[in-house]
Design an enzyme around this catalytic site. Structure first.
Site, mmCIF file in Angstrom:
data_model
loop_
_atom_site.group_PDB
_atom_site.id
_atom_site.type_symbol
_atom_site.label_atom_id
_atom_site.label_comp_id
_atom_site.label_asym_id
_atom_site.label_seq_id
_atom_site.Cartn_x
_atom_site.Cartn_y
_atom_site.Cartn_z
ATOM 1 N N ASP A 7 0.694 -1.162 0.081
ATOM 2 C CA ASP A 7 0.065 -0.099 0.193
ATOM 3 C C ASP A 7 1.002 1.069 -0.151
ATOM 4 O OD1 ASP A 7 -1.928 1.819 0.460
ATOM 5 O OD2 ASP A 7 -2.508 1.394 2.366
ATOM 6 N N VAL A 8 0.838 1.832 -1.212
ATOM 7 C CA VAL A 8 2.014 2.905 -1.263
ATOM 8 C C VAL A 8 0.917 4.233 -1.022
ATOM 9 C CG1 VAL A 8 3.581 4.408 -2.983
ATOM 10 C CG2 VAL A 8 3.256 1.835 -2.950
ATOM 11 N N ARG A 12 4.244 7.448 3.236
ATOM 12 C CA ARG A 12 4.864 5.942 3.577
ATOM 13 C C ARG A 12 4.070 4.779 2.774
ATOM 14 N NH1 ARG A 12 2.656 4.023 9.513
ATOM 15 N NH2 ARG A 12 0.537 4.161 9.130
ATOM 16 N N TYR A 94 -19.442 6.544 -7.014
ATOM 17 C CA TYR A 94 -18.961 7.484 -8.020
ATOM 18 C C TYR A 94 -19.493 7.205 -9.339
ATOM 19 C CZ TYR A 94 -15.792 9.848 -4.808
ATOM 20 O OH TYR A 94 -15.328 10.575 -3.636
ATOM 21 N N GLY A 101 -10.239 6.874 -4.693
ATOM 22 C CA GLY A 101 -8.999 6.203 -4.426
ATOM 23 C C GLY A 101 -9.306 4.787 -4.227
ATOM 24 N N THR A 102 -8.052 3.976 -4.763
ATOM 25 C CA THR A 102 -8.110 2.504 -4.814
ATOM 26 C C THR A 102 -8.129 2.079 -3.224
ATOM 27 O OG1 THR A 102 -7.244 2.808 -6.793
ATOM 28 C CG2 THR A 102 -7.311 0.304 -5.773
ATOM 29 N N ASP A 103 -7.398 2.654 -2.434
ATOM 30 C CA ASP A 103 -7.296 2.445 -0.972
ATOM 31 C C ASP A 103 -8.728 2.555 -0.180
ATOM 32 O OD1 ASP A 103 -7.358 5.232 -1.315
ATOM 33 O OD2 ASP A 103 -6.058 5.520 0.502
ATOM 34 N N ARG A 104 -9.516 3.495 -0.659
ATOM 35 C CA ARG A 104 -11.053 3.696 -0.292
ATOM 36 C C ARG A 104 -11.744 2.459 -0.703
ATOM 37 N NH1 ARG A 104 -12.867 9.469 -1.715
ATOM 38 N NH2 ARG A 104 -14.705 8.922 -0.507
ATOM 39 N N ASP A 123 -10.955 6.451 7.317
ATOM 40 C CA ASP A 123 -9.440 6.067 7.064
ATOM 41 C C ASP A 123 -8.525 7.361 7.362
ATOM 42 O OD1 ASP A 123 -7.134 5.462 6.114
ATOM 43 O OD2 ASP A 123 -7.741 4.371 3.944
#
Length: 244
Positions: A7-8, A12, A94, A101-104, A123
């Site tokens: 996870d970029v 970090r 959406y 964001g792909t992290d969401r 998050d």
């Protein structure tokens, strides 16, 4: 099969190993300014991963650097995921899923896999995002606000004469000096803002939502809330692990 999950983020990179759809232990995190330490950790793995998957929402240049190191070391090509309109049991609200964001999305996937739906998912990273997902995995929408790091950087930029602050788990509410007053504003102010948003989301939802916190600052912010929340710091990587 052993997976290396990456996870970029904006400041970090987090990573974890997973087997058969489940993560092993807790994620490790390395700042973008210390990429050599990240490579050293991976080089120390007893057994190379068989597959590598990741998500990248920040860290300009990090993906290319990681791709090159992994190709040279293990001869593998990481798969970097993008947000789909429907995937992992989650239907994105959406109209253009690529804007989310792909992290969401992966955090929502992780919440579904861990049986937390319906949920109000927060998050807490460089940005703080809030997303509501119903019991059928339908994303109801969300919002974005500055995270703790962004707040500190922002106020330092517009008011450089103010002192730098360290955020702790025991910041008083009312203070008698500027440094502590800044820390209180960041911590108590952010917690109360997030809490108010959660309560509004819960009031507008026809279902009883589970407040679910993830991200690097989740534990810290949760200490200043006047409500109970579920903590799942590595939910993005947990969601990534569940995908086939």
């Amino acid at each position: 099969m052993t997976d290396l999950l990456i996870d970029v983020g904006n400041s970090r990179t987090k990573w974890i190993l997973a087997e058969d759809g489940h993560v092993r232990g807790a994620a490790r995190a390395v700042g973008h300014g210390d990429i050599t330490a990240l490579y050293d950790e991976w080089a120390g793995l007893r057994v190379p991963p068989q597959r590598i998957r990741g998500v990248a929402v920040g860290g300009a240049g990090m993906v290319d650097a990681i791709d090159e190191w992994i190709a040279d070391r293990w001869g593998l090509a990481p798969q970097w995921l993008q947000t789909p309109a429907l995937g992992g049991g989650i239907r994105i609200a959406y109209s253009d899923p690529a804007q989310l964001g792909t992290d969401r999305w992966l955090a929502m996937v992780g919440a579904r896999a861990a049986d937390y739906l319906p949920a109000c998912l927060v998050d807490c990273g460089s940005a703080i995002t809030l997303d509501v997902v119903d019991s059928d995995g339908r994303h109801q929408g969300g919002l974005i606000m500055p995270g703790l790091a962004a707040q500190r950087m922002g106020i330092a930029r517009v008011a450089p004469a103010l002192p730098a602050v360290e955020l702790s788990t025991r910041a008083p509410f009312l203070t008698n000096n500027t440094r502590d007053a800044l820390a209180s504003g960041h911590l108590h102010g952010t917690a109360m803002a997030v809490q108010g948003l959660i309560r509004r989301a819960m009031a507008e939802s026809p279902e009883r939502l589970t407040p679910l916190f993830t991200g690097g600052d989740a534990t810290l912010i949760a200490r200043y809330l006047d409500m109970d929340v579920r903590l799942r710091p590595d939910l993005v990587l947990e969601g990534l692990a569940t995908l086939p």
